[in-house]
Design a protein around this motif. Structure first.
Motif, mmCIF file in Angstrom:
data_model
loop_
_atom_site.group_PDB
_atom_site.id
_atom_site.type_symbol
_atom_site.label_atom_id
_atom_site.label_comp_id
_atom_site.label_asym_id
_atom_site.label_seq_id
_atom_site.Cartn_x
_atom_site.Cartn_y
_atom_site.Cartn_z
ATOM 1 N N ARG A 21 0.832 -1.207 0.000
ATOM 2 C CA ARG A 21 0.000 0.000 0.000
ATOM 3 C C ARG A 21 0.864 1.254 0.000
ATOM 4 O O ARG A 21 0.548 2.249 -0.651
ATOM 5 C CB ARG A 21 -0.931 -0.001 1.213
ATOM 6 C CG ARG A 21 -2.097 -0.970 1.070
ATOM 7 C CD ARG A 21 -3.119 -0.812 2.181
ATOM 8 N NE ARG A 21 -2.681 -1.448 3.409
ATOM 9 C CZ ARG A 21 -2.479 -0.837 4.547
ATOM 10 N NH1 ARG A 21 -2.684 0.472 4.626
ATOM 11 N NH2 ARG A 21 -2.085 -1.499 5.618
ATOM 12 N N TRP A 25 0.660 4.254 -2.780
ATOM 13 C CA TRP A 25 0.279 5.641 -2.501
ATOM 14 C C TRP A 25 1.460 6.605 -2.546
ATOM 15 O O TRP A 25 1.310 7.734 -3.026
ATOM 16 C CB TRP A 25 -0.396 5.736 -1.135
ATOM 17 C CG TRP A 25 -1.689 5.008 -1.054
ATOM 18 C CD1 TRP A 25 -1.990 3.929 -0.269
ATOM 19 C CD2 TRP A 25 -2.874 5.273 -1.808
ATOM 20 N NE1 TRP A 25 -3.270 3.510 -0.489
ATOM 21 C CE2 TRP A 25 -3.844 4.323 -1.429
ATOM 22 C CE3 TRP A 25 -3.207 6.220 -2.767
ATOM 23 C CZ2 TRP A 25 -5.113 4.292 -1.971
ATOM 24 C CZ3 TRP A 25 -4.483 6.193 -3.301
ATOM 25 C CH2 TRP A 25 -5.413 5.247 -2.910
ATOM 26 N N ILE A 29 1.716 6.754 -7.202
ATOM 27 C CA ILE A 29 0.913 7.955 -7.492
ATOM 28 C C ILE A 29 1.804 9.141 -7.878
ATOM 29 O O ILE A 29 1.540 9.815 -8.886
ATOM 30 C CB ILE A 29 0.011 8.309 -6.289
ATOM 31 C CG1 ILE A 29 -0.995 7.184 -6.021
ATOM 32 C CG2 ILE A 29 -0.703 9.630 -6.520
ATOM 33 C CD1 ILE A 29 -1.946 6.912 -7.163
ATOM 34 N N TRP A 361 -8.744 9.269 1.772
ATOM 35 C CA TRP A 361 -7.861 8.997 0.645
ATOM 36 C C TRP A 361 -6.623 9.881 0.711
ATOM 37 O O TRP A 361 -5.503 9.408 0.463
ATOM 38 C CB TRP A 361 -8.608 9.237 -0.672
ATOM 39 C CG TRP A 361 -9.659 8.220 -0.929
ATOM 40 C CD1 TRP A 361 -10.966 8.245 -0.526
ATOM 41 C CD2 TRP A 361 -9.506 6.980 -1.629
ATOM 42 N NE1 TRP A 361 -11.628 7.111 -0.938
ATOM 43 C CE2 TRP A 361 -10.762 6.319 -1.623
ATOM 44 C CE3 TRP A 361 -8.429 6.367 -2.269
ATOM 45 C CZ2 TRP A 361 -10.962 5.091 -2.224
ATOM 46 C CZ3 TRP A 361 -8.630 5.137 -2.873
ATOM 47 C CH2 TRP A 361 -9.876 4.512 -2.846
ATOM 48 N N PRO A 365 -1.100 8.298 2.174
ATOM 49 C CA PRO A 365 0.367 8.216 2.158
ATOM 50 C C PRO A 365 0.980 8.361 3.550
ATOM 51 O O PRO A 365 1.894 7.619 3.918
ATOM 52 C CB PRO A 365 0.769 9.376 1.239
ATOM 53 C CG PRO A 365 -0.415 9.589 0.357
ATOM 54 C CD PRO A 365 -1.604 9.303 1.220
#
Length: 717
Positions: A21, A25, A29, A361, A365
């Motif tokens: 994950r 992130w 991204i 959301w 990060p």
């Protein structure tokens, strides 16, 4: 209740390992945004005339020369013929437009290219910072396994770096978004202002700018809130129900602890606290005693009177020696330094999650990196905790005996359920409980007996991140393996001499017991009153009844289709009787549209029937289904879940208790209720309810189900 598509995606991502994950992130991204910046840059990499424009300009120039040489030359432009001055003027305008496009692109490129480069560089730097953090935390977690000092040093370093690191990462990410925003501003300026694009293209560019601006504003707000959440939190004292006993109140106990501490090479604790609800432990954290409010600082040993009165003397000695072994190994000093830092970081993570302006959301990060940091160090934290438990056991074995250590572990495990049962009964009805806690505990052991602990299950469920090793391993480490004979020996009450010795530890053991029991009952009464109030509120919210009807939206929808089909059929009939037309030529169409109309009338009637017949009625006792001879009682419902299908239909699933009486279900209430006795399930399917949305309908069912359980709980108190 079933979640939306976005929530399902979020749940699926949460199922991924933390490292995966974090890569998604914090690395993928930013690289994606960097790729968008590269695409923007490529659009304006060439500011001069393109090959196509150069060819067009050459053709226009040749045409101009031809017109100048022969003004009668006819030139066709956009389907129109021009000659002479008109052709020359039109060609000059086209040439100027081509050169103007190049100048416009050069003007916009002066803004777009630097902004795109900034976005590309910042995006790549963001990903590199994330990768550096991933590697640094992973390496620190491995190094922390080498020693407790390394664990302390590296964790403190990363805890102190965390606000700066996350601010840097999020800041670079915001620079990436800002670069893309500026680049998009340049494109919008060219399209909307310079080229005077149509309203559709202008609106599209404005929407892109608005979205980019909102993302940038959201990110800046998040960055400020994140930094605030990561600031050092105050370390609050632990609240403990108990009484601090002085040397005058427990001279023999203090003398006994002093002797063991001297033998262990450890300093005696500053405080001895006797309570009822916890196990034996030592701590260096500040403590606030409940209900007295007394504040304690320094090293404290907690002694539960509940277990003290049910253990043999050598078992008590082994437990106290074990706890003093933590003092000797500087465990409490280490915990005093490390635990607050560790817990503050956990509290910071919870603060981010619970923030009112938190975007689930946008926070990912940062929260994912904090979770990764805790996860990498957690293994080392638990590893050193287990190491110190073994060391404290060795200290107890040296001062008392390995056999006493093993017996104490087995007996405390066996006593756990009995002690909790007695305390729960007192807490549930304190006004009916007796005044002699010790006698109540002994009576409970005699009546219920002690059960042999299931050590095989304990070993089977052992995980490397557990703080304490399994009992069998601890007993084996002190050369006193747990045997059947040992287990059977601890399943009986200790002899009377052990009780006499425990009472002799205190100047007024009966008074201390009475005080602890009175405090426990007082807190239980306060808690029970609050619980009763909450339960009464829940019951009050589930009074009366709620009738669930389906909305008439499907009725109006199919009524509209029916009207259209009928109108088409009527028009075909009327047209077939007009002059020059034959009914036979339209018969098939008329029959088809007529049949469709009849079918739609039937569907409309079906949905109308469903809308006027109640699906179920929610009452305080259960669910009433029209036409069923009995109510579906809440007492039969063991579990409830709800699923939304296609956004407009709801399926409520009630798992029924297998021991509950079988329901009599003579019909399915217009195919909306399905009873599956073999699977002990009741399914209620319906479209949107009249007068409430799906969330409100789900909450109504939960309110009545919770109200029934609350009423049962109130009656049992």
């Amino acid at each position: 209740m079933a979640s939306s598509f976005g929530q399902k995606i979020s749940s699926a991502l949460q199922a991924l390992p933390t490292s995966a994950r974090l890569v998604l992130w914090a690395v993928c991204i930013p690289l994606l945004l960097s790729g968008i910046g590269y695409w923007e840059y490529r659009q304006y990499a060439q500011t001069g005339l393109s090959a196509e424009q150069q060819q067009m300009l050459a053709e226009v120039t040749d045409a101009l020369e031809a017109v100048r040489e022969n003004p009668r030359t006819v030139i066709t432009i956009d389907g129109q013929q021009h000659s002479g001055f008109s052709a020359s003027l039109r060609l000059q305008q086209i040439a100027k437009s081509i050169r103007g496009d190049s100048a416009t692109r050069a003007q916009v490129a002066a803004v777009v290219r630097p902004a795109s480069i900034a976005a590309m560089v910042a995006g790549v730097l963001t990903a590199l910072v994330a990768l550096a953090g991933l590697y640094g935390v992973s390496a620190a977690g491995r190094q922390a396994l080498q020693s407790r000092d390394a664990l302390m040093r590296l964790f403190v370093r990363w805890r102190n770096l965390l606000p700066t690191y996350l601010t840097m990462h999020m800041g670079l990410l915001m620079i990436t978004v800002a670069g893309l925003l500026v680049a998009r501003l340049g494109v919008a300026y060219q399209v909307v202002i310079l080229e005077r694009a149509g309203s559709g293209e202008a609106k599209f560019q404005m929407v892109i700018l608005l979205v980019a601006g909102l993302v940038l504003w959201w990110g800046a707000t998040l960055l400020r809130a994140l930094y605030t959440s990561l600031q050092v939190l105050h370390d609050e004292p632990n609240e403990v129900m108990g009484v601090s006993v002085s040397r005058q109140e427990a001279p023999a106990l203090w003398a006994y602890v002093d002797t063991l501490a001297q033998a262990a090479g450890a300093a005696a604790p500053a405080h001895l606290v006797v309570g009822l609800t916890d196990g034996f432990y030592v701590t260096g954290h500040a403590m606030q005693l409940v209900p007295s409010g007394q504040q304690l600082t320094g090293e404290t040993m907690y002694l539960p009177l509940t277990y003290l009165t049910l253990l043999q003397r050598d078992e008590i000695s082994a437990i106290l020696a074990h706890e003093l072994g933590h003092f000797a190994g500087a465990d409490t000093a280490y915990s005093l330094q490390f635990s607050p830092i560790y817990q503050r970081l956990v509290a910071s993570l919870h603060a981010i999650y619970s923030r009112n302006n938190s975007g689930s959301w946008a926070d990912l990060p940062a929260t994912t990196f904090i979770e990764y940091l805790l996860e990498r160090f957690d293994l080392a934290v638990k590893h050193w905790s287990r190491v110190r438990e073994f060391a404290a056991d060795q200290m107890a074995a040296r001062l008392v005996s390995g056999e006493a250590v093993a017996r104490s572990l087995v007996r405390v495990t066996a006593l756990h359920d009995v002690v909790n049962t007695v305390l729960n009964e007192i807490g549930r009805r304190p006004q009916e409980a007796g005044s002699d806690l010790v006698q109540m505990l002994h009576d409970a052991v005699r009546e219920a007996g002690l059960k042999a602990p299931d050590f095989a299950t304990e070993v089977a469920t052992m995980h490397p991140s557990d703080t304490h090793p399994p009992t069998l391993e601890r007993a084996k480490a002190v050369n006193a393996p747990v045997t059947d004979a040992m287990v059977q020996g601890v399943l009986v009450l200790p002899d009377d001499q052990a009780m006499v010795w425990v009472r002799s530890l205190f100047a007024d053991s009966q008074g201390l017991q009475a005080r602890l029991l009175a405090d426990f009952k007082g807190l239980a009464r306060e808690q029970n009153e609050q619980v009763r109030k909450n339960l009464a509120d829940t019951v009050e919210q589930a009074q009366g009844s709620v009738d669930l009807f389906e909305r008439k939206s499907n009725v109006w929808l199919f009524a509209g289709f029916t009207a259209i089909a009928f109108a088409v059929c009527a028009a075909l009939v009327a047209h077939s009787f007009s002059p020059g037309k034959s009914f036979a030529g339209f018969r098939n169409l008329i029959l088809m549209t007529g049949g469709l109309t009849v079918m739609l009338i039937g569907i409309t009637w079906w949905f109308w029937r469903r809308s006027v017949v109640m699906v179920i009625q929610l009452t305080a006792e259960g669910m009433v289904v029209p036409g069923w001879p009995q109510i579906v009682p809440w007492s039969s419902v063991s579990d409830y879940s709800c699923t939304v299908v296609n956004g407009s239909n709801m399926v409520m699933t009630f798992d029924l208790d297998p021991a509950a009486p079988r329901l009599q279900a003579p019909h399915s209430n217009l195919r909306r209720i399905t009873y599956r006795p073999a699977k002990n399930k009741l399914l209620v399917g319906m479209s949107k309810a009249k007068g409430m949305d799906m969330d409100a309908m789900h909450e109504a069912v939960m309110r009545y189900l919770s109200g029934w359980h609350a009423r049962q709980h109130l009656q049992s108190m």
